[in-house]
Design a protein around this motif. Structure first.
Motif, PDB file in Angstrom:
ATOM      1  N   ASP A  38      34.303  35.144  41.179  1.00 40.12           N
ATOM      2  CA  ASP A  38      33.489  34.696  42.200  1.00 40.12           C
ATOM      3  C   ASP A  38      32.608  35.728  42.615  1.00 40.12           C
ATOM      4  N   THR A  39      31.262  35.720  42.464  1.00 42.11           N
ATOM      5  CA  THR A  39      30.216  36.474  42.721  1.00 42.11           C
ATOM      6  C   THR A  39      29.726  36.469  44.160  1.00 42.11           C
ATOM      7  N   ASN A  40      30.334  35.636  44.981  1.00 38.32           N
ATOM      8  CA  ASN A  40      29.883  35.632  46.343  1.00 38.32           C
ATOM      9  C   ASN A  40      29.677  36.955  46.994  1.00 38.32           C
ATOM     10  N   GLY A  41      28.655  37.208  47.691  1.00 39.00           N
ATOM     11  CA  GLY A  41      28.617  38.493  48.287  1.00 39.00           C
ATOM     12  C   GLY A  41      29.165  38.976  49.614  1.00 39.00           C
ATOM     13  N   GLN A  42      29.822  37.811  50.421  1.00 42.88           N
ATOM     14  CA  GLN A  42      30.559  37.891  51.690  1.00 42.88           C
ATOM     15  C   GLN A  42      31.476  38.999  51.343  1.00 42.88           C
ATOM     16  N   LYS A  43      31.708  39.674  52.647  1.00 46.70           N
ATOM     17  CA  LYS A  43      32.430  41.000  52.730  1.00 46.70           C
ATOM     18  C   LYS A  43      33.780  40.728  52.107  1.00 46.70           C
ATOM     19  N   ASP A  44      34.568  39.754  52.434  1.00 48.59           N
ATOM     20  CA  ASP A  44      35.827  39.236  52.238  1.00 48.59           C
ATOM     21  C   ASP A  44      36.057  39.412  50.621  1.00 48.59           C
ATOM     22  N   ASN A  45      35.287  38.649  50.164  1.00 51.81           N
ATOM     23  CA  ASN A  45      35.101  38.363  48.578  1.00 51.81           C
ATOM     24  C   ASN A  45      34.801  39.502  47.730  1.00 51.81           C
ATOM     25  N   PHE A  46      33.763  40.298  48.192  1.00 51.63           N
ATOM     26  CA  PHE A  46      33.266  41.615  47.617  1.00 51.63           C
ATOM     27  C   PHE A  46      34.428  42.529  47.617  1.00 51.63           C
ATOM     28  N   TYR A  47      35.130  42.512  48.603  1.00 47.71           N
ATOM     29  CA  TYR A  47      36.429  43.574  48.902  1.00 47.71           C
ATOM     30  C   TYR A  47      37.607  42.914  48.037  1.00 47.71           C
ATOM     31  N   GLN A  48      37.943  41.587  47.896  1.00 45.64           N
ATOM     32  CA  GLN A  48      38.972  41.217  47.206  1.00 45.64           C
ATOM     33  C   GLN A  48      38.620  41.280  45.485  1.00 45.64           C
ATOM     34  N   GLN A  49      37.291  41.373  45.218  1.00 41.98           N
ATOM     35  CA  GLN A  49      36.999  41.282  43.700  1.00 41.98           C
ATOM     36  C   GLN A  49      37.379  42.891  43.147  1.00 41.98           C
ATOM     37  N   LEU A  50      36.717  43.872  44.040  1.00 40.94           N
ATOM     38  CA  LEU A  50      36.887  45.109  43.521  1.00 40.94           C
ATOM     39  C   LEU A  50      38.015  46.136  44.076  1.00 40.94           C
ATOM     40  N   ARG A  51      38.724  45.630  45.114  1.00 37.22           N
ATOM     41  CA  ARG A  51      39.754  46.413  45.743  1.00 37.22           C
ATOM     42  C   ARG A  51      40.751  47.083  44.763  1.00 37.22           C
ATOM     43  N   ASP A  52      41.128  46.570  43.577  1.00 34.99           N
ATOM     44  CA  ASP A  52      42.046  47.172  42.761  1.00 34.99           C
ATOM     45  C   ASP A  52      41.520  48.331  41.774  1.00 34.99           C
ATOM     46  N   GLY A  53      40.117  48.361  41.799  1.00 35.70           N
ATOM     47  CA  GLY A  53      39.394  49.242  41.005  1.00 35.70           C
ATOM     48  C   GLY A  53      39.239  48.753  39.502  1.00 35.70           C
ATOM     49  N   ARG A  54      39.919  47.846  39.072  1.00 35.91           N
ATOM     50  CA  ARG A  54      39.929  47.346  37.589  1.00 35.91           C
ATOM     51  C   ARG A  54      38.636  46.964  37.286  1.00 35.91           C
ATOM     52  N   LYS A  55      37.872  46.015  37.937  1.00 40.99           N
ATOM     53  CA  LYS A  55      36.717  45.724  37.780  1.00 40.99           C
ATOM     54  C   LYS A  55      35.586  46.846  37.587  1.00 40.99           C
ATOM     55  N   LEU A  56      35.614  48.035  38.577  1.00 42.22           N
ATOM     56  CA  LEU A  56      34.872  48.948  38.409  1.00 42.22           C
ATOM     57  C   LEU A  56      35.025  49.914  37.284  1.00 42.22           C
ATOM     58  N   CYS A  57      36.447  50.137  36.671  1.00 40.76           N
ATOM     59  CA  CYS A  57      36.633  50.785  35.597  1.00 40.76           C
ATOM     60  C   CYS A  57      35.961  50.294  34.601  1.00 40.76           C
ATOM     61  N   GLN A  58      36.151  48.809  34.394  1.00 42.29           N
ATOM     62  CA  GLN A  58      35.591  48.191  33.020  1.00 42.29           C
ATOM     63  C   GLN A  58      34.196  48.190  33.197  1.00 42.29           C
ATOM     64  N   LEU A  59      33.529  48.182  34.472  1.00 42.69           N
ATOM     65  CA  LEU A  59      32.037  48.631  34.392  1.00 42.69           C
ATOM     66  C   LEU A  59      31.619  49.714  33.820  1.00 42.69           C
ATOM     67  N   MET A  60      32.245  50.701  34.077  1.00 45.49           N
ATOM     68  CA  MET A  60      32.223  52.069  33.389  1.00 45.49           C
ATOM     69  C   MET A  60      32.286  52.103  32.052  1.00 45.49           C
ATOM     70  N   ASN A  61      33.335  51.441  31.863  1.00 47.32           N
ATOM     71  CA  ASN A  61      33.617  51.280  30.244  1.00 47.32           C
ATOM     72  C   ASN A  61      32.318  50.721  29.669  1.00 47.32           C
ATOM     73  N   ALA A  62      31.915  49.738  30.201  1.00 47.29           N
ATOM     74  CA  ALA A  62      30.900  48.847  29.296  1.00 47.29           C
ATOM     75  C   ALA A  62      29.524  49.774  29.686  1.00 47.29           C
ATOM     76  N   LEU A  63      29.206  50.442  30.647  1.00 45.60           N
ATOM     77  CA  LEU A  63      28.038  51.383  30.625  1.00 45.60           C
ATOM     78  C   LEU A  63      28.302  52.642  29.810  1.00 45.60           C
ATOM     79  N   ASN A  64      29.496  53.199  29.690  1.00 40.94           N
ATOM     80  CA  ASN A  64      29.750  54.295  28.926  1.00 40.94           C
ATOM     81  C   ASN A  64      31.266  54.177  28.245  1.00 40.94           C
ATOM     82  N   PRO A  65      31.136  53.629  27.006  1.00 45.53           N
ATOM     83  CA  PRO A  65      32.420  53.456  26.403  1.00 45.53           C
ATOM     84  C   PRO A  65      33.605  54.692  26.357  1.00 45.53           C
ATOM     85  N   ASN A  66      34.826  54.222  26.862  1.00 43.29           N
ATOM     86  CA  ASN A  66      35.968  54.983  27.015  1.00 43.29           C
ATOM     87  C   ASN A  66      35.804  56.032  27.889  1.00 43.29           C
TER      88      ASN A  66
END
Length: 164
Positions: free
Chosen positions: A30-58
């Motif tokens: 869910d890419t809805n930009g509402q605060k609650d969804n933004f927080y729920q999608q990113l709060r565990d940091g997993r998607k952020l880490c996957q993003l960094m690995n997509a930009l700069n592998p490993n």
């Protein structure tokens, strides 16, 4: 102060950031930009880490899972460190508590947009406007001296000045 920071949050920017993460990682969520969804999608940091690995592998070899708060906060911390090594400044990143405790989701969003600009500069799929490039100019001493002989536009123009 807390409410001033929260008021800066932009739903549209957050949605753009989440959509960019989804596109780069290939993960649908869910890419809805509402605060609650933004927080729920990113709060565990997993998607952020996957993003960094997509930009700069490993760049983040081990991503923690589970619900242990310290491990999840470590994911966010790893992301911030990887973003800095990718080229972001301290001012462009965020503190772990900004996301994990919802202290400043606006700064998290700004960080993602800054990261998107860096990615564009490196030829990858980016986010937002293109980052400006340095345009340094070097003038010879002769050119600089020629500038000293020009009279400024206001110099000598005194019509309309009240005399006392």
């Amino acid at each position: 102060m807390y409410f001033q920071v929260q008021a800066k949050y932009d739903v549209e920017q957050a949605q753009e950031a989440l959509q960019w993460i989804s596109d780069l990682t290939g993960e649908q969520f869910d890419t809805n930009g509402q605060k609650d969804n933004f927080y729920q999608q990113l709060r565990d940091g997993r998607k952020l880490c996957q993003l960094m690995n997509a930009l700069n592998p490993n760049s983040i070899p081990k991503i923690n899972s589970g619900e242990n708060s310290f491990k999840l906060m470590e994911n966010i911390s790893k992301f911030a460190a990887a973003a800095k090594s990718y080229g972001l400044s301290d001012a462009e990143t965020f503190q772990t508590v900004d996301l994990f405790e919802q202290m400043n989701l606006h700064q998290v969003c700004l960080c993602l947009h800054a990261l998107g600009r860096k990615a564009q500069k490196k030829g990858l799929s980016g986010l937002g406007p293109k980052e400006a490039e340095k345009n340094e100019r070097n003038f010879s001493a002769e050119t600089l001296n020629q500038g000293n002989s020009i009279i400024g536009g206001q110099l000598g123009f005194n019509k309309g000045i009240a005399k006392s």
